[in-house]
Design a protein around this motif. Structure first.
Motif, PDB file in Angstrom:
ATOM      1  N   GLN A  31     -29.973-105.039  36.417  1.00 10.93           N
ATOM      2  CA  GLN A  31     -29.342-106.258  36.897  1.00 10.93           C
ATOM      3  C   GLN A  31     -27.912-106.441  36.375  1.00 10.93           C
ATOM      4  OE1 GLN A  31     -33.092-108.752  35.934  1.00 10.93           O
ATOM      5  NE2 GLN A  31     -32.291-109.681  37.793  1.00 10.93           N
ATOM      6  N   TRP A 133     -38.488-102.462  35.416  1.00 17.02           N
ATOM      7  CA  TRP A 133     -38.576-102.117  36.833  1.00 17.02           C
ATOM      8  C   TRP A 133     -37.767-100.931  37.322  1.00 17.02           C
ATOM      9  CZ3 TRP A 133     -37.955-107.727  39.166  1.00 17.02           C
ATOM     10  CH2 TRP A 133     -38.886-108.588  38.539  1.00 17.02           C
ATOM     11  N   GLU A 177     -43.109-108.140  33.239  1.00 20.06           N
ATOM     12  CA  GLU A 177     -43.736-108.591  34.487  1.00 20.06           C
ATOM     13  C   GLU A 177     -44.364-107.457  35.297  1.00 20.06           C
ATOM     14  OE1 GLU A 177     -41.385-111.186  36.887  1.00 20.06           O
ATOM     15  OE2 GLU A 177     -40.944-112.554  35.246  1.00 20.06           O
ATOM     16  N   ASN A 304     -43.060-115.430  30.820  1.00 13.80           N
ATOM     17  CA  ASN A 304     -41.991-115.804  31.746  1.00 13.80           C
ATOM     18  C   ASN A 304     -42.502-116.902  32.662  1.00 13.80           C
ATOM     19  OD1 ASN A 304     -40.582-113.717  30.612  1.00 13.80           O
ATOM     20  ND2 ASN A 304     -40.428-112.475  32.471  1.00 13.80           N
ATOM     21  N   TYR A 306     -41.157-119.902  35.657  1.00 15.24           N
ATOM     22  CA  TYR A 306     -40.111-120.534  36.471  1.00 15.24           C
ATOM     23  C   TYR A 306     -40.613-121.748  37.244  1.00 15.24           C
ATOM     24  CZ  TYR A 306     -37.200-116.542  35.378  1.00 15.24           C
ATOM     25  OH  TYR A 306     -36.460-115.595  34.703  1.00 15.24           O
ATOM     26  N   TRP A 356     -37.692-122.446  44.509  1.00 12.25           N
ATOM     27  CA  TRP A 356     -38.819-122.635  43.591  1.00 12.25           C
ATOM     28  C   TRP A 356     -38.831-124.076  43.110  1.00 12.25           C
ATOM     29  CZ3 TRP A 356     -37.453-117.790  40.148  1.00 12.25           C
ATOM     30  CH2 TRP A 356     -37.651-116.629  40.922  1.00 12.25           C
ATOM     31  N   GLU A 383     -38.585-115.631  29.319  1.00  9.84           N
ATOM     32  CA  GLU A 383     -37.687-115.969  30.430  1.00  9.84           C
ATOM     33  C   GLU A 383     -37.997-117.357  30.942  1.00  9.84           C
ATOM     34  OE1 GLU A 383     -37.429-113.366  33.871  1.00  9.84           O
ATOM     35  OE2 GLU A 383     -37.365-111.633  32.536  1.00  9.84           O
ATOM     36  N   GLU A 437     -29.823-110.118  41.488  1.00 10.95           N
ATOM     37  CA  GLU A 437     -31.132-110.766  41.536  1.00 10.95           C
ATOM     38  C   GLU A 437     -32.041-110.045  42.541  1.00 10.95           C
ATOM     39  OE1 GLU A 437     -32.802-112.716  39.691  1.00 10.95           O
ATOM     40  OE2 GLU A 437     -34.421-113.134  41.078  1.00 10.95           O
ATOM     41  N   PHE A 446     -28.210-116.959  38.170  1.00 14.10           N
ATOM     42  CA  PHE A 446     -29.078-117.497  37.116  1.00 14.10           C
ATOM     43  C   PHE A 446     -28.350-117.644  35.774  1.00 14.10           C
ATOM     44  CE2 PHE A 446     -32.670-116.310  39.824  1.00 14.10           C
ATOM     45  CZ  PHE A 446     -33.697-117.143  39.408  1.00 14.10           C
TER      46      PHE A 446
HETATM   47  C1  GCO Z   1     -38.250-111.412  35.825  1.00 16.33           C
HETATM   48  C2  GCO Z   1     -37.209-110.947  36.289  1.00 16.33           C
HETATM   49  C3  GCO Z   1     -35.813-111.268  36.249  1.00 16.33           C
HETATM   50  C4  GCO Z   1     -35.419-112.128  37.391  1.00 16.33           C
HETATM   51  C5  GCO Z   1     -35.716-113.560  37.118  1.00 16.33           C
HETATM   52  C6  GCO Z   1     -35.406-114.444  38.259  1.00 16.33           C
HETATM   53  O1  GCO Z   1     -38.591-110.794  34.804  1.00 16.33           O
HETATM   54  O2  GCO Z   1     -38.807-112.234  36.464  1.00 16.33           O
HETATM   55  O3  GCO Z   1     -37.311-110.054  35.388  1.00 16.33           O
HETATM   56  O4  GCO Z   1     -35.310-110.012  36.333  1.00 16.33           O
HETATM   57  O5  GCO Z   1     -34.092-111.970  37.639  1.00 16.33           O
HETATM   58  O6  GCO Z   1     -37.074-113.725  36.838  1.00 16.33           O
HETATM   59  O7  GCO Z   1     -36.138-114.057  39.375  1.00 16.33           O
END
Ligand code: GCO
Length: 478
Positions: A31, A133, A177, A304, A306, A356, A383, A437, A446
């Motif tokens: 990223q 990833w 993740e 993580n 959100y 979201w 996160e 992203e 972000f």
């Molecule tokens: C995650 C992602 C991030 C994303 C962030 C926003 O671990 O979810 O690793 O890379 O950029 O979550 O979607």
């Protein structure tokens, strides 16, 4: 608390965080780094995916990204300016082991070694993730995470990194993740490598779990310092709708959450997960001894978070589009063989620029629930953050009150969890920098630091200044 800030608005003013609570920020290699073809790095599945027409918004790629690879000193200084206590980054596997021959690329190691030294010189704890990833493309060509051999390669890579940095990192994280890697990569197809194979997605779930266990063993065997060991999971905090609400929630909890916490933290796959997916796979890729390998102690569980997700049972009669929850949902809609599927439904706002819903109470609920399920497990928010459509003001500043408000509300939620006895060690804001992203390319920002993707100039946003003050005072600003 003033009457204008009722107890449930999650805007806790003046709340004080304990002295050992760690304030950090996070990024990921693909990223931010750029330098995609430099110093021996070879393509990852994200290079391939982003070059495939129609996969990523605007055809964006990580070729240059934030050019962090060349601007690492400047970015380290930015972290000092913000007062970060820890920095969570990931290592690009294809920089370290660029080809199928398995040969190690010293230049790749040197880059991360310099980063780690630069962090330590500045008093910032390095939190290193092995896999965020960017699977080497040659491994995907050999079957990717659907193939068991990928876990052999991951173990060797972990050994190399344990030897190279295990004397200096503060925390090792195996995977970021794995839900996204498995289900979005191999099931829903919205992430690299973009495959639509439900059975492969479940094989990937297991191989990622196994890779985690094998990497922990390799890191422990090679690290000569005293790092903590961890993994980062993204949890679905579920709400249900309609008659079958609790059944819909149970199924997604099994598929999305317990498919990882079960083997990693309890040493078993949940029976209901195996039953729910029996028409897709017989799970014969789980071999004798695997679960003991997966089930290694970890010092801290990375969380993580959100937003929440709302699900309901769907009879499959009316044609429905699969809705996209957090990064595109893998509801039951992806799974054949059941007459009642699960769909993700739209949630009440307010929303971030990702669409979201903003739900700080979900973070408190998640942290409390995890500490109830795993009472001895320390937690870390690895996160949390938000994308908004920022603009640069005439005076050059970047006023981003929505992001600040989002962060304030989620820090309040974390503080409430602490008050409720959760062993929460720290919090990493996603993200330090605006960055690539994934499927959204550079369209979603972000960062608490703005990146101008034409000039690559960095500007600390108002939320970044706000965060600096929080770290300095350890108290949520009044
Ligand atoms: C995650 C992602 C991030 C994303 C962030 C926003 O671990 O979810 O690793 O890379 O950029 O979550 O979607």
């Amino acid at each position: 608390m003033s009457p204008s800030t009722p107890a449930d608005d999650y805007r806790g003013s003046g709340l004080l965080f304990p002295p050992d609570f760690v304030f950090g920020s996070a990024t990921a290699s693909y990223q931010i780094e750029g330098a995609a073809g430099e110093d021996g790095r070879t393509p990852s599945i994200w290079d391939t995916f982003s070059r495939t027409p129609g996969r990523v918004w605007n055809g964006d790629t990580g070729d240059i990204a934030c050019d962090h690879y060349h601007r690492v000193e400047q970015d380290l200084d930015l972290m000092t300016e913000l007062g970060l206590e820890a920095y969570r980054f990931s290592i690009a596997w294809p920089r370290i082991v660029p080809t199928a021959s398995g040969e190690i690329n010293q230049k790749g190691i040197d880059f991360y070694s310099r980063l780690v030294d630069g962090l330590r010189e500045r008093g910032i704890r390095p939190v290193a993730t092995l896999y965020h990833w960017d699977l080497p493309q040659y491994l995907e060509d050999a079957g990717g995470w659907a193939a068991r051999e990928t876990t052999d390669a991951f173990e060797r890579y972990a050994e190399v990194m344990g030897r190279a940095l295990g004397d200096r990192v503060d925390t090792w994280t195996t995977l970021n993740e794995p839900w996204c890697s498995a289900y979005l990569g191999y099931g829903q197809g919205g992430h690299a490598p973009g495959r639509h194979e439900p059975a492969s997605a479940l094989a990937a779930v297991h191989h990622l779990n196994l890779a985690h266990g094998r990497a922990l063993q390799a890191l422990r065997a090679t690290s000569t310092g005293d790092p903590d060991y961890s993994v980062t999971l993204n949890f679905h905090v579920l709400r249900g709708q309609g008659d079958g609400a609790s059944e819909a929630m149970r199924r997604i909890d099994a598929l999305a959450n317990r498919s990882f916490t079960g083997p990693m933290l309890r040493g078993e796959y949940p029976a209901d997960l195996l039953a729910d997916t029996s028409s897709v796979t017989d799970w014969s890729f789980v071999r004798e001894g695997d679960l003991a390998t997966v089930h290694q102690p970890i010092d801290v569980l990375g969380v993580n978070y959100y937003s929440t997700a709302t699900v309901r049972l769907w009879d499959g009669i009316s044609p429905k589009q699969q809705n996209d929850g957090h990064k595109g949902a893998v509801g039951g809609t992806a799974w054949p063989g059941s007459d009642q599927l699960v769909e993700f439904v739209e949630q009440p706002g307010p929303y971030t620029a990702m669409g979201w819903n903003i739900a700080p109470e979900g973070l408190e609920e998640l942290l409390v629930s995890l500490s109830e399920q795993f009472p001895d497990q320390a937690l870390m928010v690895t996160e949390n953050g938000a994308a908004f459509d920022d603009h640069v003001a005439d005076d050059g500043t970047v006023p981003d009150p929505e992001r600040t408000d989002y962060l304030r509300r989620h820090f309040t939620a974390a503080h409430r969890a602490l008050q409720r006895g959760v062993d929460l060690r720290g919090y990493f804001v996603w993200s330090l920098l605006d960055n690539f992203e994934w499927g959204y390319g550079y369209a979603k920002r972000f960062g608490i630091v703005r990146v101008d993707f034409d000039t690559l100039q960095r500007t600390v946003k108002d939320s970044g200044h706000w965060y600096r003050d929080l770290i300095r005072t350890r108290a949520l600003p009044v």
